[in-house]
Design a protein around this motif. Structure first.
Motif, PDB file in Angstrom:
ATOM      1  N   PRO A  53      -5.423   2.331  -0.737  1.00  0.00           N
ATOM      2  CA  PRO A  53      -4.763   3.341   0.111  1.00  0.00           C
ATOM      3  C   PRO A  53      -5.712   4.023   1.100  1.00  0.00           C
ATOM      4  O   PRO A  53      -5.283   4.480   2.150  1.00  0.00           O
ATOM      5  CB  PRO A  53      -4.229   4.360  -0.895  1.00  0.00           C
ATOM      6  CG  PRO A  53      -4.145   3.648  -2.187  1.00  0.00           C
ATOM      7  CD  PRO A  53      -5.216   2.595  -2.166  1.00  0.00           C
ATOM      8  N   PHE A 104      -7.011   9.683  -2.772  1.00  0.00           N
ATOM      9  CA  PHE A 104      -5.585   9.440  -2.528  1.00  0.00           C
ATOM     10  C   PHE A 104      -4.863   9.469  -3.868  1.00  0.00           C
ATOM     11  O   PHE A 104      -5.353   8.925  -4.849  1.00  0.00           O
ATOM     12  CB  PHE A 104      -5.374   8.061  -1.900  1.00  0.00           C
ATOM     13  CG  PHE A 104      -5.428   8.062  -0.413  1.00  0.00           C
ATOM     14  CD1 PHE A 104      -4.271   7.874   0.336  1.00  0.00           C
ATOM     15  CD2 PHE A 104      -6.622   8.254   0.255  1.00  0.00           C
ATOM     16  CE1 PHE A 104      -4.313   7.873   1.715  1.00  0.00           C
ATOM     17  CE2 PHE A 104      -6.674   8.251   1.627  1.00  0.00           C
ATOM     18  CZ  PHE A 104      -5.517   8.063   2.367  1.00  0.00           C
ATOM     19  N   LEU A 105      -3.670  10.080  -3.888  1.00  0.00           N
ATOM     20  CA  LEU A 105      -2.923  10.147  -5.151  1.00  0.00           C
ATOM     21  C   LEU A 105      -2.518   8.759  -5.635  1.00  0.00           C
ATOM     22  O   LEU A 105      -2.327   8.553  -6.815  1.00  0.00           O
ATOM     23  CB  LEU A 105      -1.683  11.022  -4.970  1.00  0.00           C
ATOM     24  CG  LEU A 105      -1.995  12.506  -4.749  1.00  0.00           C
ATOM     25  CD1 LEU A 105      -0.754  13.237  -4.274  1.00  0.00           C
ATOM     26  CD2 LEU A 105      -2.537  13.135  -6.026  1.00  0.00           C
ATOM     27  N   GLY A 106      -2.411   7.822  -4.700  1.00  0.00           N
ATOM     28  CA  GLY A 106      -2.012   6.465  -5.100  1.00  0.00           C
ATOM     29  C   GLY A 106      -3.196   5.615  -5.517  1.00  0.00           C
ATOM     30  O   GLY A 106      -3.052   4.418  -5.741  1.00  0.00           O
ATOM     31  N   CYS A 107      -4.376   6.223  -5.594  1.00  0.00           N
ATOM     32  CA  CYS A 107      -5.570   5.440  -5.913  1.00  0.00           C
ATOM     33  C   CYS A 107      -5.523   4.992  -7.372  1.00  0.00           C
ATOM     34  O   CYS A 107      -5.457   5.828  -8.276  1.00  0.00           O
ATOM     35  CB  CYS A 107      -6.820   6.275  -5.664  1.00  0.00           C
ATOM     36  SG  CYS A 107      -8.337   5.406  -6.080  1.00  0.00           S
ATOM     37  N   PRO A 108      -5.555   3.676  -7.612  1.00  0.00           N
ATOM     38  CA  PRO A 108      -5.475   3.204  -8.996  1.00  0.00           C
ATOM     39  C   PRO A 108      -6.753   3.482  -9.782  1.00  0.00           C
ATOM     40  O   PRO A 108      -6.781   3.318 -10.999  1.00  0.00           O
ATOM     41  CB  PRO A 108      -5.237   1.700  -8.840  1.00  0.00           C
ATOM     42  CG  PRO A 108      -5.785   1.357  -7.501  1.00  0.00           C
ATOM     43  CD  PRO A 108      -5.650   2.580  -6.646  1.00  0.00           C
ATOM     44  N   GLY A 142       2.017   6.861  -6.679  1.00  0.00           N
ATOM     45  CA  GLY A 142       0.972   7.841  -6.984  1.00  0.00           C
ATOM     46  C   GLY A 142       1.484   9.265  -6.810  1.00  0.00           C
ATOM     47  O   GLY A 142       1.181  10.151  -7.608  1.00  0.00           O
ATOM     48  N   HIS A 143       2.287   9.480  -5.771  1.00  0.00           N
ATOM     49  CA  HIS A 143       2.889  10.808  -5.568  1.00  0.00           C
ATOM     50  C   HIS A 143       3.833  11.118  -6.725  1.00  0.00           C
ATOM     51  O   HIS A 143       3.865  12.244  -7.229  1.00  0.00           O
ATOM     52  CB  HIS A 143       3.666  10.872  -4.245  1.00  0.00           C
ATOM     53  CG  HIS A 143       2.800  10.651  -3.045  1.00  0.00           C
ATOM     54  ND1 HIS A 143       3.300  10.401  -1.799  1.00  0.00           N
ATOM     55  CD2 HIS A 143       1.450  10.640  -2.909  1.00  0.00           C
ATOM     56  CE1 HIS A 143       2.297  10.257  -0.943  1.00  0.00           C
ATOM     57  NE2 HIS A 143       1.174  10.380  -1.598  1.00  0.00           N
ATOM     58  N   ARG A 197       3.609  10.062  -9.734  1.00  0.00           N
ATOM     59  CA  ARG A 197       2.820  10.386 -10.929  1.00  0.00           C
ATOM     60  C   ARG A 197       2.377  11.857 -10.910  1.00  0.00           C
ATOM     61  O   ARG A 197       2.506  12.570 -11.910  1.00  0.00           O
ATOM     62  CB  ARG A 197       1.589   9.469 -11.020  1.00  0.00           C
ATOM     63  CG  ARG A 197       0.750   9.778 -12.239  1.00  0.00           C
ATOM     64  CD  ARG A 197      -0.389   8.818 -12.426  1.00  0.00           C
ATOM     65  NE  ARG A 197      -1.315   8.887 -11.302  1.00  0.00           N
ATOM     66  CZ  ARG A 197      -2.430   8.170 -11.223  1.00  0.00           C
ATOM     67  NH1 ARG A 197      -2.721   7.298 -12.151  1.00  0.00           N
ATOM     68  NH2 ARG A 197      -3.229   8.291 -10.189  1.00  0.00           N
ATOM     69  N   LYS A 234      -1.156  18.019  -0.090  1.00  0.00           N
ATOM     70  CA  LYS A 234      -1.944  16.789  -0.259  1.00  0.00           C
ATOM     71  C   LYS A 234      -1.077  15.557   0.034  1.00  0.00           C
ATOM     72  O   LYS A 234      -1.494  14.649   0.739  1.00  0.00           O
ATOM     73  CB  LYS A 234      -2.516  16.719  -1.679  1.00  0.00           C
ATOM     74  CG  LYS A 234      -3.379  15.489  -1.897  1.00  0.00           C
ATOM     75  CD  LYS A 234      -4.267  15.602  -3.106  1.00  0.00           C
ATOM     76  CE  LYS A 234      -5.185  14.399  -3.281  1.00  0.00           C
ATOM     77  NZ  LYS A 234      -6.236  14.317  -2.270  1.00  0.00           N
ATOM     78  N   SER A 270       0.820  -1.197   0.000  1.00  0.00           N
ATOM     79  CA  SER A 270       0.000   0.000   0.000  1.00  0.00           C
ATOM     80  C   SER A 270       0.866   1.263   0.000  1.00  0.00           C
ATOM     81  O   SER A 270       0.589   2.220  -0.735  1.00  0.00           O
ATOM     82  CB  SER A 270      -0.923  -0.019   1.224  1.00  0.00           C
ATOM     83  OG  SER A 270      -1.865   1.014   1.160  1.00  0.00           O
ATOM     84  N   GLN A 286       2.436   1.702  -3.426  1.00  0.00           N
ATOM     85  CA  GLN A 286       1.434   2.189  -4.386  1.00  0.00           C
ATOM     86  C   GLN A 286       1.221   3.692  -4.222  1.00  0.00           C
ATOM     87  O   GLN A 286       1.125   4.442  -5.197  1.00  0.00           O
ATOM     88  CB  GLN A 286       0.131   1.437  -4.137  1.00  0.00           C
ATOM     89  CG  GLN A 286      -0.955   1.756  -5.129  1.00  0.00           C
ATOM     90  CD  GLN A 286      -2.266   1.074  -4.746  1.00  0.00           C
ATOM     91  OE1 GLN A 286      -2.298   0.182  -3.905  1.00  0.00           O
ATOM     92  NE2 GLN A 286      -3.330   1.493  -5.354  1.00  0.00           N
ATOM     93  N   ASN A 287       1.161   4.122  -2.974  1.00  0.00           N
ATOM     94  CA  ASN A 287       0.931   5.534  -2.699  1.00  0.00           C
ATOM     95  C   ASN A 287       2.123   6.399  -3.117  1.00  0.00           C
ATOM     96  O   ASN A 287       1.958   7.469  -3.687  1.00  0.00           O
ATOM     97  CB  ASN A 287       0.643   5.706  -1.212  1.00  0.00           C
ATOM     98  CG  ASN A 287      -0.496   6.659  -0.967  1.00  0.00           C
ATOM     99  OD1 ASN A 287      -1.340   6.863  -1.830  1.00  0.00           O
ATOM    100  ND2 ASN A 287      -0.516   7.265   0.193  1.00  0.00           N
ATOM    101  N   GLU A 299      -1.227  12.383   3.195  1.00  0.00           N
ATOM    102  CA  GLU A 299      -1.176  10.936   2.994  1.00  0.00           C
ATOM    103  C   GLU A 299       0.025  10.316   3.697  1.00  0.00           C
ATOM    104  O   GLU A 299      -0.043   9.194   4.187  1.00  0.00           O
ATOM    105  CB  GLU A 299      -1.137  10.634   1.488  1.00  0.00           C
ATOM    106  CG  GLU A 299      -2.322  11.242   0.767  1.00  0.00           C
ATOM    107  CD  GLU A 299      -2.406  10.884  -0.700  1.00  0.00           C
ATOM    108  OE1 GLU A 299      -3.321  11.388  -1.354  1.00  0.00           O
ATOM    109  OE2 GLU A 299      -1.570  10.120  -1.207  1.00  0.00           O
TER     110      GLU A 299
END
Lengths: 210, 161
Positions: free
Chosen positions: B141, B48-52, A44-45, A47, A121, A37, A40-41, A125
């Motif tokens: 996340p 969440f930025l990590g949300c797929p 995401g950051h 990206r 943001k 998890s 993945q996060n 997280e």
């Protein structure tokens, strides 16, 4: 500015990639879920940061993440290290979160509105990543193996933040100021990670849609 | 000609890709809808930025607008303007009914581990507060894992952001 953004984005992508290496093989199921998890996060950051950089550079986020040569990546050597034991892995998570907090604080107060908003943001997280790191630091803090791992990785961690942020990090972590392992060079295991990370992208013909 | 009201109504039909009991409107991720001559500007704030599921959500918004005969421009706003406090009361109730404990309100200071370990979270099955944190992280996340000591049911808790 672009160099700074790319450095941040690369750090987040590569730490995410390294953390994801525990998916399926972490010492306990809870950590398997936690590391997956968190990874993945962090990606995401990365990206979101690549999207900002892509707008500045007139590029696209995937291209920045996967189409550069290994030498063009701006990540700190700290995130590239291939760590094979749990003590070092947790030590890196702890140090990464401490360093990330210091630089996110600076970005949130910075003059770039878009980057400051994104940093705020990301920081929300990261709270959960910090809780995880803190929980493990409390649990392993008395173990020599963990303390040695923190000390060994410390010069690398210091290289993650800008020179004017280092005093704050030194204060937070409570270790002596040492010569940092700076960005710009790459560790020996970096090319292998780059190969693996860009393999799918490189195997697709130009113009493929993702 | 498509109206903003029609667009909002259509967006209420888009389920969250991972928790389909709530819609994107329930989640509060659509910040604004502006319509000018069939051109629909949507401001979308990721959870969440990590949300797929972000890409899927964005695509679903575009498709709904297209189905109404409009032409969509979905702007993704990645700042701190979305928080779990934006989930509507109806959305929170739908989450609870589906076995997800809704998020606690966001406070001025960030949440800390001892809060998550405390008994302020109610079990969505039996309403007991005798619940414990199993894992800060869960299948996505935005969720944590908890366990109810009263009815012995594991459940998922929406993280406060």
């Amino acid at each position: 500015m672009n160099e700074l953004l790319l450095g941040l984005a690369d750090d987040e992508l590569i730490i995410g990639w390294r953390d994801s290496e525990w998916t399926g093989i972490a010492p306990m199921l809870e950590e398997d879920v936690a590391f997956s998890s968190i990874a993945q996060n962090e990606i995401g950051h990365a990206r979101a940061l690549y999207e900002l950089a892509a707008a500045e550079l007139d590029s696209d986020p995937d291209s920045l993440a996967f189409d550069r040569t290994p030498d063009e990546y701006r990540c700190a050597p700290f995130v590239e290290l291939h760590l094979l034991d749990w003590a070092h892995t947790i030590a890196r998570r702890y140090l990464y979160e401490e360093a990330d907090r210091v630089r996110l604080d600076a970005l949130r107060r910075g003059g770039d509105v878009e980057l400051a908003g994104l940093a705020a943001k990301i920081d929300r997280e990261e709270v959960y990543h910090r809780m995880h790191a803190e929980m493990w630091r409390e649990r392993l803090g008395g173990e020599a193996q963990f303390r040695e791992a923190v000390e060994e990785l410390w010069p690398h961690a210091l290289g993650l933040v800008e020179p004017d942020q280092r005093a704050t990090l030194v204060e937070r972590v409570g270790l002596a100021e040492v010569t940092p392992v700076e960005r710009g060079a790459h560790v020996a295991e970096w090319p292998a990670l780059w190969e693996e990370m860009t393999m799918v992208r490189r195997s697709e013909p130009a113009g493929a849609q993702w | 000609m498509v109206t903003a009201e029609q667009v909002w109504r259509a967006f209420e039909e888009i389920p969250d890709p991972e928790i389909p009991v709530v819609s994107l409107v329930d989640l509060g991720v659509i910040r604004s809808v502006d319509v000018h001559d069939g051109h629909v500007e949507v401001e979308f704030t990721p959870t969440f930025l990590g949300c797929p599921a972000l890409e899927a959500m964005k695509r679903a918004l575009e498709e709904k607008v297209a189905a109404l005969g409009g032409d969509a421009d979905v702007r993704v706003i990645s700042d701190d303007s979305w928080s779990t406090d934006k989930i509507t009361p109806a959305g929170r109730e739908k989450l609870r009914a589906a076995g997800f404990a809704p998020p606690a309100p966001r406070e001025a200071s960030a949440p800390v581990l001892v809060q998550l370990q405390s008994n302020v979270f109610r079990c969505p099955y039996c309403n007991s507060t005798q619940t414990s944190l199993e894992n800060i992280f869960g299948p996505t996340p935005c969720r944590s894992l908890r366990y109810c000591e009263s009815c012995r049911q594991p459940f998922e808790q929406f993280k406060t952001i």
